[in-house]
Design an enzyme around this catalytic site. Structure first.
Site: not given
Ligand SMILES: CC(C)(COP(=O)(O)OP(=O)(O)OC[C@H]1O[C@@H](n2cnc3c(N)ncnc32)[C@H](O)[C@@H]1OP(=O)(O)O)[C@@H](O)C(=O)NCCC(=O)NCCS
Length: 150
Positions: A109, A97
């Site tokens: 995702y 979710e």
């Molecule tokens: C969601 C989360 C786990 C992603 O981790 P991350 O290390 O920042 O993401 P990544 O660097 O692996 O990026 C993966 C993809 O996410 C998306 N993404 C990353 N940062 C982004 C931003 N600032 N805006 C939009 N999309 C973004 C892109 O699609 C990216 O792919 P790309 O690098 O090829 O463009 C992280 O932002 C997080 O921990 N957020 C807070 C907790 C949370 O919301 N968890 C999910 C609950 S459902």
């Protein structure tokens, strides 16, 4: 993930989410034997993920990267790691979710092959009332080639 990690995890959890889990939720997941993993860089804990698995279905309960380390591919690595764990447990379908207000997670995702399959109205607490959940799912296809009987 071990109980020893939980203080460090809570420091990240509190910074990463507007409505964080409590340490008790993590502890309950560990004690229930849920697959839970941490991601480390240079011996520093920078992310974590928790799954629940029942029969051939898994649910991603939490996936989180330290805000200081986001946007560097760690979230993708973590999600792929959880998927690998699920495959190892013979899981066929993974659910999760996500809040509609979390475009970063939704983009990740989608990119990793999850599709929206429904919504749960007013699922999450929000600053003004409640927020829906987008429910997403991914089929984990077996790596083994399937062959029609001849
Ligand atoms: C969601 C989360 C786990 C992603 O981790 P991350 O290390 O920042 O993401 P990544 O660097 O692996 O990026 C993966 C993809 O996410 C998306 N993404 C990353 N940062 C982004 C931003 N600032 N805006 C939009 N999309 C973004 C892109 O699609 C990216 O792919 P790309 O690098 O090829 O463009 C992280 O932002 C997080 O921990 N957020 C807070 C907790 C949370 O919301 N968890 C999910 C609950 S459902």
């Amino acid at each position: 993930m071990r109980e020893d990690d939980l203080d460090e995890i809570m420091r990240i959890e509190l910074r990463a989410y507007p409505f964080p889990w409590t340490i008790g939720i993590f502890r309950d997941c560990l004690r229930a034997g849920y697959p839970a993993w941490v991601l480390q860089a240079d011996a520093r804990l920078i992310g974590y993920g928790v799954l629940s698995v029942a029969a051939d279905e898994a649910h991603v309960l939490n996936v989180c990267v330290d805000p200081a380390d986001q946007g560097q591919g760690h979230g993708r690595r973590l999600l792929r790691g959880l998927e690998r764990v699920a495959r190892g447990l013979r899981v066929q379908r993974v659910f999760l979710e996500v809040r509609p207000s979390n475009p970063t997670a939704i983009a990740l995702y989608h990119d990793e092959g999850f599709n929206e399959i429904g919504r749960r109205p007013r699922y999450y607490p929000a600053h003004e009332g409640r927020e829906d959940a987008i429910v997403m799912a991914k089929e984990l296809l077996s790596d083994a080639p399937t062959r029609m009987p001849s």
